[in-house]
Design a protein around this motif. Structure first.
Motif, PDB file in Angstrom:
ATOM      1  N   ASN A 260     -35.104   8.224  23.629  1.00  0.00           N
ATOM      2  CA  ASN A 260     -34.393   6.946  23.628  1.00  0.00           C
ATOM      3  C   ASN A 260     -33.123   7.020  22.792  1.00  0.00           C
ATOM      4  O   ASN A 260     -32.083   6.476  23.152  1.00  0.00           O
ATOM      5  CB  ASN A 260     -35.304   5.838  23.085  1.00  0.00           C
ATOM      6  CG  ASN A 260     -36.417   5.483  24.057  1.00  0.00           C
ATOM      7  OD1 ASN A 260     -36.290   5.719  25.246  1.00  0.00           O
ATOM      8  ND2 ASN A 260     -37.501   4.940  23.549  1.00  0.00           N
ATOM      9  N   LYS A 261     -33.209   7.725  21.648  1.00  0.00           N
ATOM     10  CA  LYS A 261     -32.021   7.870  20.814  1.00  0.00           C
ATOM     11  C   LYS A 261     -30.949   8.687  21.520  1.00  0.00           C
ATOM     12  O   LYS A 261     -29.752   8.407  21.410  1.00  0.00           O
ATOM     13  CB  LYS A 261     -32.395   8.526  19.479  1.00  0.00           C
ATOM     14  CG  LYS A 261     -33.148   7.581  18.533  1.00  0.00           C
ATOM     15  CD  LYS A 261     -33.208   8.171  17.148  1.00  0.00           C
ATOM     16  CE  LYS A 261     -33.790   7.154  16.165  1.00  0.00           C
ATOM     17  NZ  LYS A 261     -33.794   7.672  14.790  1.00  0.00           N
TER      18      LYS A 261
ATOM     19  N   VAL B  22     -40.790  -1.645  39.951  1.00  0.00           N
ATOM     20  CA  VAL B  22     -41.093  -0.234  40.156  1.00  0.00           C
ATOM     21  C   VAL B  22     -40.264   0.345  41.298  1.00  0.00           C
ATOM     22  O   VAL B  22     -39.875   1.517  41.273  1.00  0.00           O
ATOM     23  CB  VAL B  22     -42.606  -0.058  40.451  1.00  0.00           C
ATOM     24  CG1 VAL B  22     -42.953   1.403  40.685  1.00  0.00           C
ATOM     25  CG2 VAL B  22     -43.425  -0.636  39.316  1.00  0.00           C
ATOM     26  N   ILE B  23     -39.961  -0.489  42.278  1.00  0.00           N
ATOM     27  CA  ILE B  23     -39.308  -0.033  43.501  1.00  0.00           C
ATOM     28  C   ILE B  23     -37.813   0.195  43.320  1.00  0.00           C
ATOM     29  O   ILE B  23     -37.258   1.167  43.854  1.00  0.00           O
ATOM     30  CB  ILE B  23     -39.548  -1.059  44.631  1.00  0.00           C
ATOM     31  CG1 ILE B  23     -41.014  -1.049  45.054  1.00  0.00           C
ATOM     32  CG2 ILE B  23     -38.644  -0.784  45.825  1.00  0.00           C
ATOM     33  CD1 ILE B  23     -41.385  -2.208  45.945  1.00  0.00           C
TER      34      ILE B  23
ATOM     35  N   ARG C  74     -28.441   3.040  36.658  1.00  0.00           N
ATOM     36  CA  ARG C  74     -28.934   3.216  35.284  1.00  0.00           C
ATOM     37  C   ARG C  74     -28.879   1.911  34.505  1.00  0.00           C
ATOM     38  O   ARG C  74     -29.778   1.611  33.714  1.00  0.00           O
ATOM     39  CB  ARG C  74     -28.110   4.296  34.572  1.00  0.00           C
ATOM     40  CG  ARG C  74     -28.369   5.688  35.078  1.00  0.00           C
ATOM     41  CD  ARG C  74     -27.744   6.731  34.199  1.00  0.00           C
ATOM     42  NE  ARG C  74     -28.021   8.068  34.693  1.00  0.00           N
ATOM     43  CZ  ARG C  74     -27.756   9.182  34.025  1.00  0.00           C
ATOM     44  NH1 ARG C  74     -27.235   9.103  32.814  1.00  0.00           N
ATOM     45  NH2 ARG C  74     -28.017  10.358  34.535  1.00  0.00           N
ATOM     46  N   GLN C  75     -27.812   1.160  34.712  1.00  0.00           N
ATOM     47  CA  GLN C  75     -27.715  -0.138  34.038  1.00  0.00           C
ATOM     48  C   GLN C  75     -28.805  -1.078  34.507  1.00  0.00           C
ATOM     49  O   GLN C  75     -29.390  -1.834  33.718  1.00  0.00           O
ATOM     50  CB  GLN C  75     -26.335  -0.763  34.297  1.00  0.00           C
ATOM     51  CG  GLN C  75     -25.199  -0.117  33.518  1.00  0.00           C
ATOM     52  CD  GLN C  75     -25.389  -0.281  32.024  1.00  0.00           C
ATOM     53  OE1 GLN C  75     -25.593   0.687  31.276  1.00  0.00           O
ATOM     54  NE2 GLN C  75     -25.342  -1.512  31.546  1.00  0.00           N
TER      55      GLN C  75
ATOM     56  N   ARG D  27     -31.799  -2.767  32.228  1.00  0.00           N
ATOM     57  CA  ARG D  27     -32.088  -4.202  32.168  1.00  0.00           C
ATOM     58  C   ARG D  27     -33.546  -4.486  32.527  1.00  0.00           C
ATOM     59  O   ARG D  27     -34.176  -5.369  31.931  1.00  0.00           O
ATOM     60  CB  ARG D  27     -31.156  -4.958  33.105  1.00  0.00           C
ATOM     61  CG  ARG D  27     -29.700  -4.984  32.637  1.00  0.00           C
ATOM     62  CD  ARG D  27     -28.851  -5.830  33.547  1.00  0.00           C
ATOM     63  NE  ARG D  27     -27.467  -5.865  33.090  1.00  0.00           N
ATOM     64  CZ  ARG D  27     -26.507  -6.564  33.696  1.00  0.00           C
ATOM     65  NH1 ARG D  27     -26.788  -7.274  34.784  1.00  0.00           N
ATOM     66  NH2 ARG D  27     -25.273  -6.534  33.221  1.00  0.00           N
ATOM     67  N   LEU D  28     -34.068  -3.753  33.499  1.00  0.00           N
ATOM     68  CA  LEU D  28     -35.463  -3.951  33.877  1.00  0.00           C
ATOM     69  C   LEU D  28     -36.393  -3.567  32.739  1.00  0.00           C
ATOM     70  O   LEU D  28     -37.407  -4.242  32.494  1.00  0.00           O
ATOM     71  CB  LEU D  28     -35.785  -3.113  35.138  1.00  0.00           C
ATOM     72  CG  LEU D  28     -35.191  -3.635  36.448  1.00  0.00           C
ATOM     73  CD1 LEU D  28     -35.490  -2.651  37.573  1.00  0.00           C
ATOM     74  CD2 LEU D  28     -35.740  -5.008  36.793  1.00  0.00           C
ATOM     75  N   ARG D  29     -36.067  -2.457  32.026  1.00  0.00           N
ATOM     76  CA  ARG D  29     -36.899  -2.070  30.883  1.00  0.00           C
ATOM     77  C   ARG D  29     -36.849  -3.117  29.782  1.00  0.00           C
ATOM     78  O   ARG D  29     -37.855  -3.395  29.124  1.00  0.00           O
ATOM     79  CB  ARG D  29     -36.430  -0.712  30.349  1.00  0.00           C
ATOM     80  CG  ARG D  29     -36.803   0.466  31.216  1.00  0.00           C
ATOM     81  CD  ARG D  29     -36.711   1.762  30.424  1.00  0.00           C
ATOM     82  NE  ARG D  29     -35.357   1.998  29.926  1.00  0.00           N
ATOM     83  CZ  ARG D  29     -34.434   2.714  30.556  1.00  0.00           C
ATOM     84  NH1 ARG D  29     -34.755   3.268  31.732  1.00  0.00           N
ATOM     85  NH2 ARG D  29     -33.243   2.901  30.046  1.00  0.00           N
ATOM     86  N   GLU D  30     -35.660  -3.714  29.559  1.00  0.00           N
ATOM     87  CA  GLU D  30     -35.525  -4.723  28.519  1.00  0.00           C
ATOM     88  C   GLU D  30     -36.318  -5.980  28.864  1.00  0.00           C
ATOM     89  O   GLU D  30     -36.893  -6.627  27.985  1.00  0.00           O
ATOM     90  CB  GLU D  30     -34.051  -5.064  28.332  1.00  0.00           C
ATOM     91  CG  GLU D  30     -33.235  -3.945  27.692  1.00  0.00           C
ATOM     92  CD  GLU D  30     -31.767  -4.272  27.630  1.00  0.00           C
ATOM     93  OE1 GLU D  30     -31.358  -5.301  28.233  1.00  0.00           O
ATOM     94  OE2 GLU D  30     -31.018  -3.506  26.991  1.00  0.00           O
TER      95      GLU D  30
END
Length: 271
Positions: free
Chosen positions: A8-9, A196-197, A260-261, A265-268
């Motif tokens: 992550n870093k 997920v998709i 990637r952006q 956003r989905l992870r956040e």
């Protein structure tokens, strides 16, 4: 510090690779603007970008719709539907896109025309409609159909994996609430599966941008075909294919950054 934290870093660090790519892109843009030969090549090749984007967007939209249908068939309670979906997926994934392009263009299209004429034989005999000709199906649409069929098998697997990733307990809760299968899919399954998709779906879209260059073998005037025509007439192969690669890199890297952006956003949102 575990490996995940370290990764992550690393991801949050300054993207030197992107800075280098942007610098190279700017230098190439300056060369293209200052050099008459490169400028002429760019203007010629750039005429095909509309076809490339159009083929990609149309083919991917159709492939996504067909892929979702294949995924739902694969998850159906009817065994024969599951078998049909599996047969379709395995066969299509086993055929190279280039071979599929030739097959759809020169075998599938004539077969489709023959079938339409056979089904409409009474109307043709009565003079109500004219018999359909193979040339009535343009090479552009044959290419789009080939990309649609080729990618639908892969996209179908993406949808199937995303839907299966939804916790079964939530499906049981939906059943206990008396929701229909359509309501369960619309309000519970799909909103969770889309997280997920989307990332692999975005990767397939980038891949289709690159594979759309294959439509040039049918003479479709995309970026690659325009480059081939110009290079064969001017014999400036280095300049031409350098510009072709440059345009594709701009398209694919820009799309990859957007994906990637979206993933970020989905992870956040999931935190």
């Amino acid at each position: 510090m575990n490996a995940k934290t370290q990764n992550n870093k690393n991801e949050d660090g300054f993207p030197w690779w992107l800075a280098v790519l942007v610098a190279i892109a700017v230098v190439i843009a300056i060369v293209v603007a200052a050099n008459d030969i490169y400028s002429q090549v760019f203007q010629t090749v750039f005429r095909g970008i509309g076809i490339t984007i159009g083929v990609t967007l149309t083919g991917f939209t159709l492939a996504t719709a067909l892929g979702l249908a294949i995924a739902l068939m694969g998850l159906s309670e009817a065994k024969w539907l599951r078998q049909v979906a599996r047969f379709y997926t395995e066969v299509i994934r086993g055929v190279p896109i280039l071979v599929l392009l030739f097959y759809i263009a020169f075998v599938g299209a004539p077969a489709l025309v023959a079938m339409i004429n056979f089904l409409c034989a009474p109307l043709i005999a009565a003079g109500i409609m004219e018999p359909m000709l193979v040339r009535d199906i343009s090479l552009l649409w044959r290419a789009i159909l080939a990309l649609m069929i080729g990618y639908s098998a892969f996209i179908g697997e993406v949808f199937r994996a995303g839907i299966m990733a939804v916790d079964k307990g939530q499906l049981e809760a939906a059943d206990s609430l008396g929701l229909s299968r359509f309501q369960r899919f619309r309000f519970i399954v799909f909103p969770q599966a889309v997280k997920v998709i989307l990332p692999p779906l975005g990767n397939d879209f980038v891949a289709m941008v690159k594979d759309s260059s294959l439509v040039s073998v049918l003479g479709v005037a995309d970026i690659t075909q325009m480059g081939k025509v110009y290079a064969s007439g001017s014999f400036r192969f280095f300049e031409t294919y350098s510009i072709v690669a440059y345009i594709y890199l701009i398209l694919t890297i820009s799309l990859s950054l957007l994906i990637r952006q979206l993933e970020k956003r989905l992870r956040e949102k999931q935190r």
